[in-house]
Design a protein around this motif. Structure first.
Motif, short mmCIF file in Angstrom:
data_model
loop_
_atom_site.label_atom_id
_atom_site.label_comp_id
_atom_site.label_asym_id
_atom_site.label_seq_id
_atom_site.Cartn_x
_atom_site.Cartn_y
_atom_site.Cartn_z
N UNK A 80 52.55 6.88 37.32
CA UNK A 80 52.12 6.43 38.64
C UNK A 80 50.68 5.93 38.48
N UNK A 81 50.43 4.71 38.98
CA UNK A 81 49.10 4.10 38.81
C UNK A 81 48.60 3.55 40.14
N UNK A 82 47.29 3.43 40.23
CA UNK A 82 46.67 2.92 41.44
C UNK A 82 45.39 2.19 41.07
N UNK A 83 45.14 1.06 41.74
CA UNK A 83 43.89 0.33 41.56
C UNK A 83 43.37 -0.04 42.94
N UNK A 84 42.05 0.01 43.11
CA UNK A 84 41.50 -0.27 44.43
C UNK A 84 40.10 -0.83 44.38
N UNK A 85 39.73 -1.55 45.44
CA UNK A 85 38.40 -2.09 45.65
C UNK A 85 37.87 -1.61 46.99
N UNK A 139 50.66 7.83 45.69
CA UNK A 139 49.48 8.27 44.92
C UNK A 139 49.72 9.71 44.47
N UNK A 140 50.38 9.86 43.33
CA UNK A 140 50.73 11.19 42.84
C UNK A 140 49.49 11.99 42.44
N UNK A 158 43.37 4.66 38.75
CA UNK A 158 43.91 6.00 38.50
C UNK A 158 45.25 5.85 37.79
N UNK A 159 45.46 6.65 36.74
CA UNK A 159 46.72 6.59 35.99
C UNK A 159 47.20 8.00 35.69
N UNK A 160 48.49 8.23 36.00
CA UNK A 160 49.15 9.48 35.65
C UNK A 160 50.33 9.15 34.76
N UNK A 161 50.38 9.77 33.59
CA UNK A 161 51.44 9.49 32.61
C UNK A 161 52.12 10.80 32.25
N UNK A 162 53.39 10.94 32.63
CA UNK A 162 54.15 12.14 32.28
C UNK A 162 54.77 12.00 30.89
#
Length: 770
Positions: free
Chosen positions: A437-442, A500-501, A416-420
């Motif tokens: 704000x970014x997130x990576x998961x398994x 996690x925005x 997940x990526x949020x770019x302002x």
């Protein structure tokens, strides 16, 4: 804490196998017909004479030990364009229950016949097509084996004929609507047929499903064998343009509640959605300048917590295939929550506002039997809140991939990526807003073939400018679902820097333990079973610890329940809660009220350890009667400590419904909270009242009106929506919405029904197949 996590992990390792056997040996063959099938509800076409017959439906509820009392007969055939379903349901015409003539009616509200299809045989993802005895259609997608999503709209055809002792139906489902792949050799799908008869609360399926699972559970489908291969569907491209016009008027006030000049404006809108089948099972959805003005308003909630409330997604673009994006993580922490896109809360009015979405794309579906993917990108525009308050333009991206393992489990990954975008914004308006704000998961989710055991294991990592190193989330969940025992054990660790925005994570920096357990008894004495379908007892709730292991919160409701064969239920119990306040807190959240005097002299509870104890009783009446509902009352001690020993609470949560068959229903939500605390701490009485009417004047004209009065937020809301479905999946909407002050604020000359904002919207959508 560590030993508990190790124990959960060991149980997981011991159960990762397909050692559970689930034999569904029911089969039905489908043959191609060269004889035309006329969709008129009559089963007199010659094509039906050569079709296999599916019958001997077995009960799923209220019992699962005998054949259905109201039997059903089903036949299948197909040609180059359609899969045909012919059905005969034995049921007296005088015993119909149909809640509405509106498409996509609520589950458990009407008599229904359903066809459930799992074309890839993964027992996790499928499609369902249903009709009521009055030929009201409902279609939906099934995910995670049993979760239904009726927001999915597509074209298919049906007709029903009604007789004194039975009714018949014919379906014609276009192959372009179905999601499947054709094999060069033999072809087979998973399939099941279901009936629900409300007057007797009888749920029955062709391939038996145990009573502790929903009848749509894909783990228990039978086998559909194609004697002749299904056709390869051709191109399936749909364009859905819209036109809209709206007039809105705001009655703004400054931070001191002084009235400013009203702002009225008229706006014309146009945009388009497109659905493109890249393959029969992989779809590309595009949207340009989307408009969600016809979506029903949120049901308001009284907030007595320290955390953000969760409101469900209602916008169709985000709901369809939402399981791919929105089910990662744990209930207390979702890395992706679609309401973060295109919606924001105005801090001056407290109301949710739309953020303009410029456009977006989503690619989702099956690559083959083993691989499933989802990719989404959305771009929002800058939103001006006031002269120096802005929400920047933002780009949102999500990528998901799932790989099937074992018979019905999968390994998944999400990014997940949020770019302002701060271009053309003053620096003062972007203070405190991170560039990204970014997130990576398994994740690994295991579902046993008999659906009794399920486990979820996940690890997520977030990335933000200047964030600390403890930015991960790990959780482990194990569920065991036996007809007499339902156990759910889970643990999640959220790092203090885990952000996690684009998700829903109201509380980082904690361990959370979930531990609901229910013991279930099913009376075997026939005289008892006629009145009591099941009874049992259990404990619900959770525990929250800080990262050093200190307990912060505990909720432990202990309950006993009794349910009847008609789905009425009585539950009673004792609620225990432990709260360690780490900062002063007003448990009434009086500051949510815009009247500054309402919270002016409020003294928050000090840092301390508090205990809450109360009794509760909940009654749910059967839906087979025209008048039905739910009533919960709780009362007892509230937030008591060694220093504060006078705290009480009385609460009522109720919903009452009256069905006006078959035209719709009227409903009333009534919530009352009475909190009494010793001086100088705050005592309040909150009301939340919400009458609602949903009416269908025909199968194409519908009216929904919702009124909400909320004394906590001093807001009255009216939302009314008239819908005309002038062609299949094509609509005209007329929507009126209004927000007022609910109570007077004499100091500022505000009386009840003083307006905050209002809008009138006219919108047309048209579904065009290319």
């Amino acid at each position: 804490m560590r030993s508990t996590l190790i124990l959960l992990f060991c149980i997981l390792l011991l159960n990762i196998s397909d050692g559970f056997s689930q034999n569904n040996d029911k089969e039905i063959h489908v043959k191609k017909t060269s004889i035309p099938v006329k969709i008129d509800g009559n089963l007199d076409d010659a094509a039906w004479e050569m079709a296999d017959l599916a019958t001997n439906f077995f009960q799923n509820a209220p019992f699962d030990t005998s054949f259905a009392k109201n039997q059903t007969e089903v036949k299948l055939t197909f040609d180059d364009k359609f899969l045909y379903v012919g059905m005969k349901a034995y049921q007296p015409k005088s015993a119909y229950t149909v809640s509405s003539l509106k498409r996509d009616f609520e589950s458990g509200s009407s008599d229904v016949f359903s066809v459930t299809i799992d074309a890839f045989k993964d027992k996790l993802n499928g499609m369902q097509f249903s009709v009521s005895p009055l030929n009201v259609q409902r279609e939906g997608l099934i995910s995670l084996g049993t979760q239904s999503d009726y927001s999915w709209d597509n074209k298919w055809y049906s007709k029903v004929k009604n007789y004194d002792e039975y009714w018949t139906a014919e379906f014609a489902i276009p192959f372009t609507t179905l999601r499947y792949k054709v094999s060069e050799n033999s072809n087979s799908w998973r399939i099941n047929f279901g009936r629900f008869f409300m007057q007797t609360n009888e749920s029955a399926t062709w391939s038996p499903v145990p009573r502790n699972f929903k009848p749509n559970n894909l783990a228990f489908t039978g086998l559909l064998i194609w004697d002749d291969a299904p056709p390869k569907p051709g191109a399936n491209i749909s364009l859905i343009p819209y036109l809209s016009t709206n007039y809105s008027k705001d009655f703004p006030r400054n931070e001191n509640l002084e009235a400013l000049k009203p702002d009225g404006r008229t706006k014309l809108g146009a945009g388009m959605d497109a659905k493109i089948a890249i393959t029969p099972s992989l779809n590309l959805d595009l949207t340009v300048n989307p408009d969600f003005s016809q979506v029903e308003v949120d049901a308001q909630q009284t907030n007595l917590s320290r955390f953000e409330l969760f409101f469900p997604e209602k916008r169709q673009f985000f709901i369809e295939n939402s399981d791919l994006f929105g089910t990662f993580g744990f209930p207390s922490s979702r890395p992706f929550f679609s309401r973060r896109i295109g919606l924001t809360r105005n801090k001056f009015t407290g109301l949710v506002e739309q953020v303009p979405i410029l456009g977006g794309a989503r690619l989702s579906g099956k690559l083959n039997e083993n691989w499933r993917i989802g990719v989404m990108n959305m771009q929002t525009a800058k939103l001006n809140h006031s002269d120096n308050e802005f929400s920047p333009a933002t780009n949102f991206s999500v990528g998901v991939v799932q790989r099937k393992v074992f018979s019905r489990s999968y390994i998944g990954a999400i990014v997940v990526n949020k770019e302002n975008i701060f271009k053309n914004l003053p620096e003062t308006s972007t203070e405190g807003i991170a560039k990204y704000n970014r997130m990576a998961g398994l994740e690994f989710n295991y579902y046993s073939p008999d659906n009794r055991l399920e486990t979820e294991t996940s690890y997520h990592q977030s990335f933000s400018p200047g964030a600390g190193k403890d930015a991960s989330m790990i959780n482990q969940y194990i569920g065991y679902h036996h007809p007499h025992l339902d156990v759910n054990l889970g643990m999640a660790r959220l790092g203090k820097d885990y952000i996690t925005e684009v998700g829903y994570t109201p509380r980082p920096g904690v361990y959370t333990v979930y531990r609901p357990v229910t013991i279930i008894f099913n009376p075997k004495n026939q005289n008892v079973a006629k009145k009591i379908n099941s009874f049992g007892f259990g404990i619900d709730g959770s525990d929250v610890f800080d990262l050093e292991g200190k307990r912060l919160d505990t909720e432990s409701p202990v309950f006993f329940y009794v349910s009847t064969p008609s789905e009425g239920q009585l539950t009673t119990g004792y609620y225990m809660a432990y709260t360690r306040l780490q900062s002063p807190f007003d448990i009434t959240n009086a500051s949510d009220n815009p009247d500054p005097n309402f919270s002016k002299n409020v003294v928050p509870l000090p840092v301390d350890i508090y205990k809450t104890r109360n009794y509760f009783v909940e009654i749910t009446s059967p839906k087979r009667f025209n008048f039905f509902g739910n009533f919960l009352i709780y009362a007892g001690n509230n937030f008591r400590s060694e220093k504060i020993n006078e705290g009480k609470v009385l609460g009522i949560e109720s919903t009452f419904n009256y069905r006006i068959q078959p035209y719709g229903k009227v409903a009333m939500d009534v919530y009352y909270t009475d909190i009494k605390m010793q001086k100088p701490y705050n005592s309040v009485k909150y009301w939340l009242i919400g009458p609602k009417a949903e009416m269908s004047f025909s199968k194409s004209v519908f009216l929904s009106t919702y009124f909400q009065y909320n004394s906590q937020t001093n807001n009255t809301n009216i939302n009314s929506r008239l819908q005309w479905r002038f062609k299949p999946v094509s609509d005209i909407f007329l929507v009126y919405t209004d927000n007022y002050f609910a109570e007077q604020i004499p100091r500022f000359g505000i009386q009840p029904w003083t307006p905050k904002n209002r809008a009138l919207i006219l919108k047309m959508t048209y579904w065009l197949n290319v």
